[in-house]
Each structure stands twice: as C-alpha cells, then as structure tokens.
Scaffold this motif. Sequence first.
Motif, short mmCIF file in Angstrom:
data_model
loop_
_atom_site.label_atom_id
_atom_site.label_comp_id
_atom_site.label_asym_id
_atom_site.label_seq_id
_atom_site.Cartn_x
_atom_site.Cartn_y
_atom_site.Cartn_z
N SER A 1 0.87 -1.17 0.00
CA SER A 1 0.00 0.00 0.00
C SER A 1 0.91 1.22 0.00
O SER A 1 2.02 1.16 0.53
N ALA A 2 0.44 2.31 -0.60
CA ALA A 2 1.26 3.53 -0.68
C ALA A 2 0.37 4.74 -0.45
O ALA A 2 -0.85 4.67 -0.56
N LEU A 3 1.03 5.87 -0.16
CA LEU A 3 0.30 7.11 0.11
C LEU A 3 1.28 8.28 0.17
O LEU A 3 2.49 8.08 0.15
N VAL A 4 0.74 9.47 0.25
CA VAL A 4 1.52 10.66 0.53
C VAL A 4 1.09 11.17 1.89
O VAL A 4 -0.09 11.45 2.13
N SER A 5 2.05 11.28 2.79
CA SER A 5 1.79 11.81 4.13
C SER A 5 1.94 13.33 4.08
O SER A 5 2.95 13.85 3.60
N VAL A 6 0.93 14.02 4.59
CA VAL A 6 0.94 15.49 4.64
C VAL A 6 0.53 15.94 6.03
O VAL A 6 0.06 15.16 6.85
N GLN A 7 0.68 17.21 6.28
CA GLN A 7 0.23 17.86 7.52
C GLN A 7 0.67 17.12 8.78
O GLN A 7 -0.13 16.83 9.66
N SER A 8 1.94 16.81 8.83
CA SER A 8 2.54 16.19 10.02
C SER A 8 1.90 14.86 10.40
O SER A 8 1.82 14.51 11.58
N SER A 9 1.46 14.09 9.42
CA SER A 9 0.83 12.79 9.69
C SER A 9 1.82 11.63 9.62
O SER A 9 1.42 10.47 9.73
N LEU A 10 3.10 11.92 9.46
CA LEU A 10 4.12 10.88 9.29
C LEU A 10 4.05 9.83 10.40
O LEU A 10 4.06 8.63 10.14
N GLY A 11 3.97 10.26 11.65
CA GLY A 11 3.92 9.33 12.77
C GLY A 11 2.70 8.42 12.73
O GLY A 11 2.79 7.23 13.04
#
Length: 166
Positions: free
Chosen positions: A122-132
């Motif tokens: 699965s893949a995605l782009v993490s934005v708005q400090s959602s990395l954690g």
Amino acid sequence: MTAMRAMRPEDLQAVLAIQLACYGTGFVEDGALIVRRLAAAPRTGWVVEHAGRVAAYLAAYPSRVGKLTALHGDFEVLPETQADALYLHDLAVDPAASGHGLGPALVRHALAFADTAGWRRSALVSVQSSLGFWERHGYAVHALADAAQQARLASYPAPAHYMVRT
C-alpha cells in the motif's frame, strides 16, 4: 453507533465538509473531481457513519508502488489485475469525531481489502505532520526515482512524504 460502508455520490457534501474542517482551503479538492475519482474506483472508497452522520472517509484506488496522484489530480486507476498496491489518497476524520478510532478503522479496512485483492503493498503521501500516524500503521518513507512522480509529490505543500507499506 458506528458503521463503515462504501462511499456513494450522495456523500459528497459530507466529504467536502470534512475536508474543509481537516485541511483548510489549500487542500480541499473540487467536488466534481471527487465524483470522478469515486466513479473511477468505486470499490475502494469508504465512509464511516458515526452518531448518525458521515464522520470520516478514505478514498483509495488500485495502483503500483512508485506511482502517485498529484494534489487536485484525477486518479489513474489500474485494472485490479495489474495493480500491486492500494494507493490511499485521502483519509480524513471530522475533528468532532476524533478520538473514536475512525481513521485507524478505515486504514485496517482498506488493508484487509487490499490483502483480499492480492495487493501486498500500500502507498500514500503523508501530509500535515501525519508521518507518525502512518508509521504506526507500518508505512515507511520511500524514495521516488521517477522525475514525473517527484513532480507530483511536489504538488503537495511541504512537508510531504511518499510512503509504502509492505
């Protein structure tokens, strides 16, 4: 009571309201675009109804690792037999419904769907400090070698990270 179901065109206003509440105007994507995406990938869009209303949603589609959708871009949906990953484009939970586990429930549902379809990644782009948040769900930052895909990633306000889960 909470119920998860397939996203439907009549959910559009609720999805747009959740986007605005979560992202602000810079990230809000056009309603016509959301309808096109839902038509392109009707099996991989879900909402959660909580307290009698749509309180969270996830828009995803069959894809390949290393390929992503630019912000405000149409989904380039692969036939399910050619996909190797489920791309999670947009997950949002109405702030009024936070703390009920709706986001993680949608992620688990999507990953179970992907597993049933035979997509092991699965893949995605993490934005708005959602990395954690995404790291807690098994995603890791993944480098993009293709310049066109790097340009798509750059369409998101920084910091934006392309992530993959195996």
